[in-house]
Write an enzyme that holds these catalytic residues in place. Structure first.
Site, PDB file in Angstrom:
ATOM      1  N   HIS A 432     -57.231  28.220 -77.975  1.00 48.03           N
ATOM      2  CA  HIS A 432     -57.731  27.663 -79.240  1.00 48.03           C
ATOM      3  C   HIS A 432     -56.634  26.931 -80.003  1.00 48.03           C
ATOM      4  O   HIS A 432     -55.443  27.075 -79.734  1.00 48.03           O
ATOM      5  CB  HIS A 432     -58.341  28.764 -80.112  1.00 48.03           C
ATOM      6  CG  HIS A 432     -57.369  29.821 -80.547  1.00 48.03           C
ATOM      7  ND1 HIS A 432     -56.600  29.699 -81.693  1.00 48.03           N
ATOM      8  CD2 HIS A 432     -57.051  31.028 -80.008  1.00 48.03           C
ATOM      9  CE1 HIS A 432     -55.855  30.791 -81.835  1.00 48.03           C
ATOM     10  NE2 HIS A 432     -56.107  31.610 -80.834  1.00 48.03           N
ATOM     11  N   CYS A 451     -54.524  35.814 -77.509  1.00 47.57           N
ATOM     12  CA  CYS A 451     -55.076  34.509 -77.136  1.00 47.57           C
ATOM     13  C   CYS A 451     -53.950  33.480 -77.036  1.00 47.57           C
ATOM     14  O   CYS A 451     -52.843  33.692 -77.538  1.00 47.57           O
ATOM     15  CB  CYS A 451     -56.102  34.064 -78.164  1.00 47.57           C
ATOM     16  SG  CYS A 451     -57.616  35.041 -78.166  1.00 47.57           S
TER      17      CYS A 451
END
Length: 530
Positions: A432, A451
């Site tokens: 992301h 992440c």
């Protein structure tokens, strides 16, 4: 006189006796019969002799009518050579019975039973080496808790049959090795390190005050000695004890090879890298060779490949061609980014973000308990359980913090930024954008909660959407972002995702090493040497 005659007679009688004794000894020595030809002769194998062996090995000999198969001397010697060459794969020849096989091949007297026993041993050695070269000696799943790569399988019996029929043991075993250039480079790296002289005599570098241009002394000598040892500095430039421009240039090259910002300053990371001994670097190369045997045999026609310790993501086409590179932020050591394989399935433009349990416990709850404005400042809504009706910050109960859902609205300040790249996995991680874009300027970027954050997500999104052939463009992507509404975009063209971990490799700039940020190297090396 009688006494003298008696002695003569006894002597005469004894002399023939001594000759006869010597003759009988010579006749008792039998010349050993050379039975080396039995190695090249087919022998039947009693299936009962294989009762304790593995099912694949029994299957192999059943397929070959329970007869010996290693009848060609060239094949046997090629197997022994391949086992010896496995040292450059970081493997131990002793694991594949190298000494026993050499003893058998050199023996001139051997029985049929021994031929059978060695035939089975050679088959076991081939199968074991082939499997280790193809999928590794150690099982990653049993070593690391957050390692989820697809298992690899190999039919070693089929390969062995092919190798024996074609009499090309070397080629067939070489085919088991990973075909990626990085693996070949690591094998060269291990040979290079093994050929370097011993470094135990090099003095340890200790910096008590800053080293600047034109400085001199013992510590400068030690620095130049190590730079010359690693071939970042030419030997002739290491003859004096002056910290000159060539030494600074060499130090910058050394820093670049170790993932350190190449400013020529002797910071703690640079000194630690300089003091790292050859033996430690050999361990790194050996562990990375093993990891490459775990990785996918082929990255796929189009793939996103992330090297976690290098904080870098490459977009790969045709399995090997790097077409784009990105800086990334990865998980902290206490919130590690998992090693995995998956495929992108959709993008989320203007994503919302639901706070995960770890961040809820360690970050949100303590902060919001002190100041309820935390929710407004972070554009965050609160929902109790599965309720769709929003809970106000004033009604929020900190003691029941884990009973709520916390959803951050879209926008430039969203924790996921403007684009989320989703792929299926059991760790609830994804790629992301981020609202902390300043972090990409740091050298060490193990800063996330697991992440992977991408530095230029719109560029990556444009690349992926362009491959979809559905009319998407960067202009259309920007239009949706400007609207500020959340939109999912399904992906049909396969883009593979590989989150991998390697701390050593070789490229055009020489040997590259990176910090083992999750401390995975030592535990693996110890397993490989058991």
């Amino acid at each position: 006189m009688l006494k003298v005659i008696t002695i003569v007679i006894l002597t005469f009688l004894l002399l023939p006796s001594c000759k006869n004794t010597t003759g009988s000894k010579e006749n008792s020595v039998k010349t050993a019969v050379n039975t080396a030809h039995l190695k090249n002769t087919s022998h039947p194998i009693d299936s009962l002799l294989l009762s304790e062996k593995t099912i694949p090995l029994k299957t192999f000999y059943r397929t070959n009518n329970y007869t010996t198969v290693w009848l060609n001397e060239t094949d046997r010697k090629a197997l022994y050579k391949a086992i010896e060459d496995a040292v450059l794969d970081g493997l131990l020849p002793s694991d594949y019975n190298n000494k026993a096989l050499l003893k058998f091949e050199n023996s001139k007297t051997i029985t049929e039973e021994e031929c059978i026993a060695y035939d089975v041993l050679m088959t076991e050695s081939f199968r074991k080496l082939a499997n280790h070269l193809f999928k590794g000696k150690v099982k990653a799943s049993g070593l690391y808790p957050d390692w989820a790569l697809a298992p690899k399988s190999l039919n070693a019996n089929t390969l062995l049959t092919e190798a024996l029929n074609s009499h090309d043991i070397t080629e067939v075993l070489d085919r088991c090795r990973p075909k990626h250039p990085v693996y070949a480079g690591l094998r060269k790296s291990l040979q290079y390190l093994n050929d370097l002289p011993d470094d135990n005599s090099l003095s340890k570098i200790t910096i008590t005050s800053p080293i600047t241009l034109k400085d001199s002394g013992v510590v400068v000598h030690n620095i130049k000695e190590r730079l010359a040892y690693w071939k970042d500095l030419a030997p002739k430039d290491a003859e004096n004890n002056i910290y000159d421009f060539r030494t600074v240039k060499a130090l910058k090259h050394f820093q670049q090879r170790h993932g350190i910002y190449p400013d020529g300053n002797l910071n703690n990371r640079t000194v630690a890298a300089l003091n790292t001994p050859k033996a430690k670097r050999i361990e790194q190369v050996v562990t990375n060779l093993e990891r490459w045997r775990w990785f996918a045999y082929d990255f796929g026609e189009r793939a996103i490949v992330i090297n976690i310790p290098n904080y870098r993501m490459d977009v790969i086409e045709n399995a090997v061609d790097t077409v784009e590179t990105y800086r990334v932020v990865v998980g902290k050591p206490e919130r590690r980014t998992p090693i995995l394989y998956s495929m992108l399935n959709f993008l989320v433009i203007n994503p919302t973000w639901t706070v995960p349990p770890t961040i809820l416990k360690e970050d949100l709850t303590p902060s919001a308990t002190k100041d309820r404005s935390y929710f407004a400042n972070h554009n965050m809504k609160i929902f109790y359980g599965r309720d769709t009706i929003e809970t106000t910050p004033e009604d929020w109960v900190p003691e029941k913090a884990d009973h709520y859902r916390y959803v951050q609205g879209p926008g430039v300040n969203n924790s996921l930024g403007l684009v989320k790249f989703n792929f299926r996995n059991s760790y609830s991680v994804y790629l992301h954008d981020t609202n902390h874009r300043e972090l990409f300027s740091r050298g060490q970027r193990a800063l996330s909660s697991g992440c992977v954050r991408v530095q230029d997500p719109l560029k990556l999104a444009g690349y992926i959407l362009d491959k979809e052939d559905t009319g998407w463009s960067e202009e259309k992507l920007q239009e949706i972002i400007d609207l500020g509404k959340t939109q999912n975009v399904g992906l049909k063209k396969g883009t593979h995702v590989h989150q991998l971990y390697w701390t050593a490799w070789m490229d055009k700039d020489g040997l590259q090493f990176r910090n083992d940020i999750y401390d995975l190297d030592k535990v693996l090396y110890n397993k490989l040497r058991q």
